[in-house]
Design a protein around this motif. Structure first.
Motif, short mmCIF file in Angstrom:
data_model
loop_
_atom_site.label_atom_id
_atom_site.label_comp_id
_atom_site.label_asym_id
_atom_site.label_seq_id
_atom_site.Cartn_x
_atom_site.Cartn_y
_atom_site.Cartn_z
N ILE A 2 77.59 -13.88 -12.84
CA ILE A 2 78.17 -14.66 -11.75
C ILE A 2 79.50 -15.28 -12.18
N TYR A 3 79.56 -15.68 -13.43
CA TYR A 3 80.81 -16.24 -13.96
C TYR A 3 81.90 -15.18 -13.84
N ARG A 4 81.54 -14.00 -14.29
CA ARG A 4 82.48 -12.88 -14.24
C ARG A 4 82.84 -12.53 -12.79
N ALA A 5 81.85 -12.48 -11.91
CA ALA A 5 82.09 -12.07 -10.53
C ALA A 5 83.04 -13.03 -9.83
N MET A 6 82.83 -14.33 -10.04
CA MET A 6 83.69 -15.30 -9.34
C MET A 6 85.11 -15.28 -9.90
N THR A 7 85.23 -15.18 -11.22
CA THR A 7 86.56 -15.13 -11.82
C THR A 7 87.29 -13.87 -11.38
N GLU A 9 86.87 -12.28 -8.66
CA GLU A 9 87.25 -12.42 -7.25
C GLU A 9 88.54 -13.22 -7.12
N THR A 102 86.87 -18.52 -2.60
CA THR A 102 85.77 -17.91 -3.33
C THR A 102 84.52 -18.78 -3.25
#
Lengths: 139, 139
Positions: A2-7, A9, A102
DNA sequence: GGTAGATAGTCAATCAGGTTGACCATTATA
DNA sequence: TATAATGGTCAACCTGATTGACTATCTACC
């Protein structure tokens, strides 16, 4: 994930606008300079969890792009104070807006009340784990 | 910060026991091999979000430490199947226990019901963001 | 059944972002 | 006022990735 996904985005949004390829490390630097006006290279290194040499490189890079400037320290002749330029501040403000988008997407998925709770829970854990943690990559 | 803090905590526990210095990338590899028995080098690369060359290096490393083995693929003569050895499986089981301790600390701070909710919320976001995200460092 | 293109994997060269170590200038401490 | 500690820089090196070229095998189509 999730950390990766939000960053990812956020960076996709920035990229879609044709911005320079700033990395998360630059963003964390901006955040620090935004919050404090007495940041030295050593303080930045500590904040990012890297050596002062590496922090110095990042600062030099951001200075060459005119996002930050290095001013002489008012009382310490050895030190230099890092500060956002108007261009840097504008970038931060804009990134704030995009990050809001985001987060809005997340709020839309789980509801704003749950998002608030999530903030609080994560904050509680970091506090319990010692108050601060490095921002460096997990690898 | 929280991602970093929890991972650091797990690795501190592992280190305190004098284990080999496996990195998170190795852990993510173990998780994948635990869940599937048809993992090729290319599949691992895709899972980690890196090139197949880099994934091949990681696999070679883990093989040299006897955590995984490379078997010939049953139907595809080009491919090789990566699988955990007994030593690798034991490591995963042990890391599960230690990770449980780290999560327990979180549950103790915010309450187990909130932790469950947090799992669900993060899962919902990743799903909404496309189902999966790379596990690579954010930097 | 044979050939063109796709795919699994390897080898080698390179790159980026960090580290370690030595050093200078300045400041704090005894 | 001598000595130790600190902020910053320069240079050499390391690690974990990337890109590019290549081989072997598989798949699809005629």
């Amino acid at each position: 994930m999730i950390y990766r996904a939000m960053t990812d985005e956020l960076h996709e949004r920035l990229l879609a606008e044709g911005r320079e390829p700033l990395r998360p490390a630059h963003g964390y630097t901006f955040r620090l300079l935004e919050a404090r006006d007495d940041v030295t290279t050593v303080a930045l290194a500590d904040h990012l969890g890297i050596t002062k040499q590496a922090a110095s490189k990042i600062a030099a890079e951001l200075e060459s792009w005119d996002y930050i400037e290095r001013r002489p320290h008012p009382t310490d002749g050895r030190a230099r104070v890092l500060a956002l330029t108007p261009k840097g501040l504008a970038y931060v403000r804009h990134a704030d807006e995009l990050w809001g988008l985001t987060e809005d997407r997340w709020a839309a998925v789980i509801g704003p009340d749950r998002l608030d709770q999530l903030h609080a829970d994560m904050h509680a854990y970091v506090t319990a784990a010692g108050g601060r943690a490095a921002l460096r990559p997990v690898w």
